[in-house]
Design an enzyme around this catalytic site. Structure first.
Site, short mmCIF file in Angstrom:
data_model
loop_
_atom_site.label_atom_id
_atom_site.label_comp_id
_atom_site.label_asym_id
_atom_site.label_seq_id
_atom_site.Cartn_x
_atom_site.Cartn_y
_atom_site.Cartn_z
N LEU A 1 0.86 -1.18 0.00
CA LEU A 1 0.00 0.00 0.00
C LEU A 1 0.90 1.23 0.00
O LEU A 1 1.89 1.27 0.72
CB LEU A 1 -0.87 0.05 1.27
CG LEU A 1 -2.08 -0.86 1.33
CD1 LEU A 1 -2.80 -0.68 2.65
CD2 LEU A 1 -3.03 -0.58 0.19
N ASP A 2 0.54 2.21 -0.79
CA ASP A 2 1.26 3.46 -0.84
C ASP A 2 1.32 4.08 0.57
O ASP A 2 0.38 3.96 1.33
CB ASP A 2 0.50 4.40 -1.79
CG ASP A 2 1.26 5.67 -2.08
OD1 ASP A 2 1.17 6.59 -1.24
OD2 ASP A 2 1.92 5.75 -3.11
N PRO A 3 2.43 4.74 0.92
CA PRO A 3 2.49 5.40 2.23
C PRO A 3 1.36 6.40 2.46
O PRO A 3 0.94 6.61 3.59
CB PRO A 3 3.85 6.11 2.22
CG PRO A 3 4.67 5.34 1.24
CD PRO A 3 3.70 4.85 0.19
N LEU A 4 0.84 7.00 1.38
CA LEU A 4 -0.25 7.96 1.54
C LEU A 4 -1.62 7.28 1.56
O LEU A 4 -2.64 7.96 1.53
CB LEU A 4 -0.20 9.02 0.44
CG LEU A 4 0.97 9.98 0.55
CD1 LEU A 4 0.95 10.98 -0.60
CD2 LEU A 4 0.96 10.71 1.88
#
Length: 190
Positions: free
Chosen positions: A54-57
């Protein structure tokens, strides 16, 4: 809601459903779990991995497999996934997300609900995704985001195919005065 304590984890084989916090990488989550489990059980080595970055954002479900269950990671990764997000009308970013400041502002107040519904239709079915220059895609053996940080001009090409079934939520909110956000979700079989 069912929640496991550390002592309830089966280190021989378990699947953990983690609500990944915003700004944490998937690697951060696995590392933290690895440290805590080693401390709890007094062990030095065991198998642990996640079933999709999952993207950090992004916040949301991160599936972490332990022990024998790490063999299930490919099966989990092949499943259909759903995503929900918020987008801003009338602006873009160089990274296609909030890591870069919005730019290229255009008026959006003239858009109607029908305009947005018609635009949504273009995203139905099979899509080719062009990764942003600030992505982990490799170009000539180097990560695109490293090249972008060096301000080297890149020509991205469409390289990732997925099926998309967007559903707009809160459409009226995006058209209200002083509000330019709405939600969408899409299912992507990888």
């Amino acid at each position: 809601m069912f929640a496991k304590t550390l002592s309830e984890i089966d280190i021989n084989g378990d699947i953990l459903l983690i609500d990944k916090p915003l700004r944490w990488t998937s690697f951060d989550v696995v590392n933290k779990l690895k440290y805590l489990i080693k401390q709890e059980f007094g062990i030095k080595k065991f198998k642990i991995g996640h079933a999709g970055t999952l993207d950090p954002l992004a916040s949301g479900l991160l599936i972490v497999c332990i022990g024998k269950c790490t063999k299930q990671i490919p099966v989990i990764q092949d499943g259909t996934k759903g995503y929900e997000g918020t987008f801003t009308l009338g602006a873009t970013t160089a990274s296609y997300d909030l890591e870069k400041e919005p730019e290229n502002f255009l008026p959006y107040q003239h858009l109607t609900a029908l305009d947005i519904e018609q635009a949504k239709e273009k995203f139905l079915g099979e899509q080719w995704q062009t990764p942003p220059v600030f992505s982990a895609v490799r170009i000539d053996g180097k990560r695109a985001f490293d090249l972008a940080l060096q301000q080297r001009h890149l020509h991205s090409r469409s390289c990732q195919r997925f099926r998309c079934h967007p559903r707009l939520r809160s459409l009226s909110k995006c058209l209200e005065k002083n509000s330019n956000r709405t939600n969408y979700s899409k299912a992507l079989p990888f």
